[in-house]
Structures are given as C-alpha cells and as structure tokens.
Design a protein around this motif. Structure first.
Motif: not given
Length: 450
Positions: A171-172, A176, A227-229, A256
């Motif tokens: 997952s994001p 992170s 994945i994050v952005h 997100k």
C-alpha cells in the motif's frame, strides 16, 4: 513423511515448499503439505498456531495436522492442508467464459472472509492473486498461505521496517513508512486491515484488466514512487468491457489515502453486492475479448485466444518532492527522487483526478482526461510473461528478450506455431521457464534493499 507419501511439488515460496501428498492409510485421498525451508522456523510455528485456531474459516484452506521431517522432534516443521484443485484468481479470470458477475461475487466473498478474519485480529499481509484459488468443484474462492500473517498476541518476527511482502502489492502508506524508516531505526510498520483490502483491490484490478496497476517489472525505486505518487487508470479505461460500477469500487479500493477506502471487509462486501444489483448486461459478459483462430491443419478444431488489453500508462497525482527537502534526506531517499525524473519521462504528464465511486462521468470525459498511447494492433502487442518464466537478462544469441522476459524463437512460423507458444511479429515464441523456483514474497528490508 509420517503417514503422507509425497507425490509432487506444487510450488516454493519465501518460507516453505508445498507438495501434493497422499494419505498412506487411505489411498486416493490427496492433501497439500507445506514444509518449512528452515529448521526451527518461528514463522512456520506461528502459521501452524494460526491455522489451527483463528484462521479456521469455510473460505480458508483447511488444516489437518502437522509433523516434522526427517526427525520427529528436531526436523523441519510441516503441516497438512486440503489440496484444492483449481486456478489462481488471475488465471481463472482469463479463462474463456468467466464473467464479471462471477468475479464480483468472488470478490465479495473474499471481502467478507477478510472482514471476519480482521474481526478476529488476523491480518493476511501477503494477499495476491495466487493466494486466492477458485475451487474447481464449486467455483468458490479459497484463501491460502498465512506464512507471513499476523494475529493479536503473536510473537514479532519481522527484522526490517516491513514484514516480508510482495513489493507491487504494498500500500502507499507502507511504502511511505519504508522511506521514513531510516530516520527512526528499529521501528516496524503497523499493518492494518486497510492494507489487506488495498491488496484485494490490486487482485481485482489484475483480474479485470490483465495487468497490475504498476508493472511488476519496474525497478524497485520506480515501483515505490509509482505506488505513492501515481494514480492508476480506472479499470474501465484499460478494459472497456468492465462494468462502470465494478470499476468504481476498485478505484476506491486503490485510493492513496486509506481513510478514503472501504473501512472494512463487510463494507466492501456490501458495495460489491450493491454494484451487482445493477441490471447492466456487461455483468454477464466475458471479462476479456476472445478471438477464434482457424485450425492449422485441415479438419482441426478452431482455437480461441484471449485478447488482453494493452498495458496501462497511469499519470502523476502529485509532484515529486521539492529539491530543498531532498537535501535533508538520506541517500536512500535521494535515490528515489533521482528515479522520479526517470519515471516522469516514462509516464504521461497529464494529471488525472481520481474517479470517485458513484460518479458516472460521461464517456467523453473518461477518454479525454487521460493521455494514453495509441492502441497497438492486437496482433503486434508484445506478449506478456507467463508465470514462472525466466526474466531478463537472457542468454545472448539463444533467447529473445520481450516484456522483460526470455523467449525461444522456433523454426516454425505462423500459422504453424505449437500450442504452447505465442505469435509475435512473424515468430513462434516459446516461454523459457525459470531454472529454479524463487521466493514469491521477499523481506521489505530497508529503503535501499533490493
């Protein structure tokens, strides 16, 4: 091994190998035996404890007993489960005749199963398509492999910031946390039920489009950045056959921000059931388009080939971190920012706002709000790698590299290609299998870990 005769190996993961075994006392009764790869493995012992108690569920593979090999007290731990003849979720979805209604029903069942496990304090933590088997006998989904699962009160075993995981299913918020972990040595990510539901969203995206939201072949740094952005394209934009209501559910699963996802498996189950109440004829259509290929020999039977949609090219939802912030970060984070520049060159620059579930935007908006390459000819689309296929680098002068995998170009030419091959640019290509099994889940490790 004890009363079990080993028949064949079914697969090897990061922590154990799975075999099909026969009960010597009851010939013809077959089961699955998972044997730990390491003696005195704490994860295997924790999995046995979990399978015997909190993970018992009609849609979880059933536990039958355990033993050690070769020594009954000091050997490797193994445990016996139901052997479930069937197909992994992604393979089943690509079976001719599988419909969106069937897929959504399976998704609702898995959501309900996860919700009930979460209520018991159990988190799967490594959900992926191959861990959801569709049972051949009745079409029901069965959840497998609790090797890295966690439950309340379990002894901690993770040494890195993240538990062992399949990287493109993270997952994001997990990625992170991994980025920030170098600033807080010794901290561990607190996996949540929303992580499991996000992973289920990845599984449903793969099943409806034939692709993962972000290519599993991306380098680690670029995959984490995506994945994050990066906002993945809605499934209906990748495969126009997908019912809009189902696409909306998957989009929300992949939000997100975990607070924007479904709060529980029960809520997701209810959303899928509500989506299924729609009388749209698309629900009963085959998930993918198929084409009929004439027989290669006179009098032969025509074959049907799946036409997988082109791989999606998603767009950025947020700008990369500002340079002034980068100077204060670790070397590992700077390498991620460097990869950002590369990823920006590969992905379209149009910003795509997430499509909110329940918002039925006109078809014209769904087309013009994104930038995608012109659709290639269906006959010239590079073939996607098969499961357990050898990945690049390929043997020079012998193998052909396509889509990051290795293929053998045969002497035969279309339309005389054997059944196991694919046709591409006038060649018959045979997938080169991996020389040895590799772990399907790897330790998340540190930000610089490969």
């Amino acid at each position: 091994m004890g009363r079990w005769r080993v028949v064949e190996q079914l697969g090897v993961g990061g922590q154990g190998a799975v075999y099909r075994v026969e009960d010597i006392d009851r010939p013809g009764d077959f089961y699955a035996l998972k044997l730990a790869l390491y003696a005195r493995d704490g994860r295997a012992e924790r999995e046995v404890a979990l399978m015997m108690t909190r993970a018992a569920h009609p849609h979880v593979v059933r536990f039958h007993g355990c033993a050690r090999w070769p020594h009954p007290r000091k050997g490797w731990l193994g445990f016996v489960m139901d052997w479930v003849p069937g197909l992994a979720l992604d393979v089943w979805a690509e079976k001719d005749g599988t419909t969106f209604r069937q897929l959504a029903t399976v998704g609702a069942t898995m959501a309900r199963t996860l919700g009930e496990l979460h209520d018991r304090g159990v988190l799967h933590r490594d959900l992926k398509p191959e861990h959801i088997l569709i049972r051949e006998s009745d079409g029901q989904p069965v959840l497998l492999d609790f090797g890295v699962a966690w439950y309340e009160g379990a002894a901690p075993l993770t040494t890195g910031p993240l538990p062992p995981a399949t990287l493109f299913q993270l997952s994001p918020e997990a990625v992170s946390f991994l980025w920030r972990s170098s600033e807080r040595p010794g901290t561990h990510y607190a996996f949540q039920s929303t992580d499991d539901l996000y992973a289920l969203g990845i599984c449903l995206y793969r099943a409806t489009t034939g692709h993962y939201p972000f290519s599993e072949w991306l380098p680690l740094d670029m995959l984490q950045l995506a994945i994050v952005h990066v906002q993945p394209l809605a499934p209906v934009l990748v495969n126009p056959r997908v019912p809009r209501a189902l696409s909306d559910v998957i989009v929300r699963l992949l939000a997100k921000n975990p607070a924007e996802r479904y709060p529980s498996g029960a809520a997701l189950d209810a959303a899928l059931v509500a989506a299924l109440s729609n009388e749209d004829a698309a629900w009963d259509a085959s998930i993918f388009e198929w084409e009929e290929v004439p027989p290669t020999q006179e009098g032969g039977t025509p074959e049907r080939h799946l036409l997988r949609p082109p791989r999606p090219k998603p767009s950025w939802t947020a700008p990369p971190p500002a340079p002034v912030q980068v100077e204060r970060q670790s070397h590992g984070f700077r390498s991620l920012v460097l990869a950002t520049a590369v990823l920006l060159l590969l992905l379209p620059m149009a910003r795509v706002p997430p499509v909110a579930p329940g918002v039925h935007a006109p078809d014209e908006e769904w087309v013009t709000d994104v930038r995608v390459d012109p659709e290639p000819s269906r006959y010239e689309q590079a073939p996607l790698p098969a499961r357990n296929q050898k990945l690049a680098p390929c043997t020079e002068g012998l193998e052909v590299e396509l889509s990051g995998a290795c293929w053998l170009s045969l002497r035969q030419r279309p339309p005389e290609c054997p059944r196991q091959t694919v046709t591409y640019k006038g060649q018959c290509l045979l997938p080169v299998p991996k020389s040895r099994p590799v772990p399907t889940s790897v330790d998340g490790g540190t930000p610089d870990a490969k």
